[in-house]
Design a protein around this motif. Structure first.
Motif, PDB file in Angstrom:
ATOM      1  N   GLY A 173       0.819  -1.381   0.091  1.00  0.00           N
ATOM      2  CA  GLY A 173      -0.294   0.137   0.190  1.00  0.00           C
ATOM      3  C   GLY A 173       0.928   1.364  -0.061  1.00  0.00           C
ATOM      4  N   ASN A 174       2.256   1.061  -0.164  1.00  0.00           N
ATOM      5  CA  ASN A 174       3.057   2.405  -0.193  1.00  0.00           C
ATOM      6  C   ASN A 174       4.008   2.127  -1.340  1.00  0.00           C
ATOM      7  N   LEU A 175       5.151   2.977  -1.135  1.00  0.00           N
ATOM      8  CA  LEU A 175       6.137   2.814  -2.288  1.00  0.00           C
ATOM      9  C   LEU A 175       7.537   2.330  -1.482  1.00  0.00           C
TER      10      LEU A 175
ATOM     11  N   ILE B 237      -1.764   3.605  -5.767  1.00  0.00           N
ATOM     12  CA  ILE B 237      -3.255   4.088  -5.679  1.00  0.00           C
ATOM     13  C   ILE B 237      -4.090   2.735  -5.498  1.00  0.00           C
ATOM     14  N   THR B 238      -5.358   2.638  -5.260  1.00  0.00           N
ATOM     15  CA  THR B 238      -6.044   1.336  -5.250  1.00  0.00           C
ATOM     16  C   THR B 238      -6.988   1.461  -6.596  1.00  0.00           C
ATOM     17  N   GLN B 239      -7.331   2.490  -7.383  1.00  0.00           N
ATOM     18  CA  GLN B 239      -7.989   2.496  -8.451  1.00  0.00           C
ATOM     19  C   GLN B 239      -7.836   3.761  -8.831  1.00  0.00           C
ATOM     20  N   LEU B 240      -8.094   3.766 -10.447  1.00  0.00           N
ATOM     21  CA  LEU B 240      -8.328   4.983 -11.195  1.00  0.00           C
ATOM     22  C   LEU B 240      -9.513   5.167 -11.757  1.00  0.00           C
ATOM     23  N   SER B 241     -10.494   5.734 -11.277  1.00  0.00           N
ATOM     24  CA  SER B 241     -11.895   5.686 -11.638  1.00  0.00           C
ATOM     25  C   SER B 241     -12.364   4.243 -11.683  1.00  0.00           C
ATOM     26  N   TYR B 242     -12.629   3.695 -12.759  1.00  0.00           N
ATOM     27  CA  TYR B 242     -13.222   2.175 -12.483  1.00  0.00           C
ATOM     28  C   TYR B 242     -12.139   1.217 -12.758  1.00  0.00           C
ATOM     29  N   ILE B 243     -10.831   1.772 -13.229  1.00  0.00           N
ATOM     30  CA  ILE B 243      -9.659   0.848 -13.503  1.00  0.00           C
ATOM     31  C   ILE B 243      -9.266   0.263 -12.225  1.00  0.00           C
ATOM     32  N   GLU B 244      -9.197  -0.978 -12.178  1.00  0.00           N
ATOM     33  CA  GLU B 244      -8.374  -1.344 -10.715  1.00  0.00           C
ATOM     34  C   GLU B 244      -7.390  -2.169 -10.913  1.00  0.00           C
TER      35      GLU B 244
END
Length: 189
Positions: free
Chosen positions: A20-22, A34-41
């Motif tokens: 959950g990090n770099l 990130i966990t998602q970009l809009s609907y892209i998981e």
């Protein structure tokens, strides 16, 4: 002297971003998890990396890098999943404005090798693009993307070396229209 229970990992770490990090990576410009970009998981799991030319902490470039020791394996391969999204697709294909995605390796002698490099024009010419707007909007134009793709690279020539791997996105010509590359499942075997 010191604590004999402490250990330092010299191999590649956190390539799936599931911490959950770099952790293990160094950022320059816009590079984050990130966990998602809009609907892209993410391709797999709950997290993915993102580098961009202006979606977060920069207006021109973003990169993540990690320095580590490669295993001494004559059949060494490096694989990862990637998804290139940009506002430049369609409007600027073939122009002087060419955001790009590069994967670089700096060997133990400090020599930089380009392992993978694609510009807006090369992506548009070689991959099927999907219109992802209006669900995904960056700043100014419609966004198109490649969808999740797999890449496997031969690293046998660098086996046993202390190297730095770099994932980079950058603007060429101007910084008005943005691009982002999603990353997941970075593995070395």
């Amino acid at each position: 002297f010191g604590n004999s229970n402490l250990k330092y990992k010299s191999g590649f770490v956190n390539g799936d971003f599931e911490e959950g990090n770099l952790n293990g990576f160094i950022t320059d410009g816009d590079g984050r998890v990130i966990t998602q970009l809009s609907y892209i998981e993410p391709h797999d799991g709950y997290y993915m990396g993102i580098i961009s030319t202006g979606l977060g902490y920069t207006e021109a470039q973003g990169s993540i890098s990690q320095t580590f020791c490669l295993p001494d394996n004559p059949n060494l391969t490096w694989s990862f999943n990637w998804n290139f999204l940009s506002e430049e697709f369609m409007e600027y294909v073939g122009s002087q404005y060419q955001d790009y995605f590069k994967v670089l390796l700096v060997d133990q002698n400090g020599t930089e090798h380009t392992l993978f490099s694609k510009s807006i024009y090369e992506i548009a010419a070689g991959y099927e693009l999907t219109h992802v707007s209006p669900e995904i909007v960056f700043d100014r134009g419609d966004v198109y993307g490649t969808g999740w793709l797999d890449l496997q690279l031969d690293l046998s020539a660098y086996a046993g070396q202390h190297v730095t791997l770099i994932f980079a996105a950058s603007d060429i010509g101007y910084s008005i229209y943005d691009s982002a590359i999603l990353l997941d499942n970075i593995t070395i075997e």
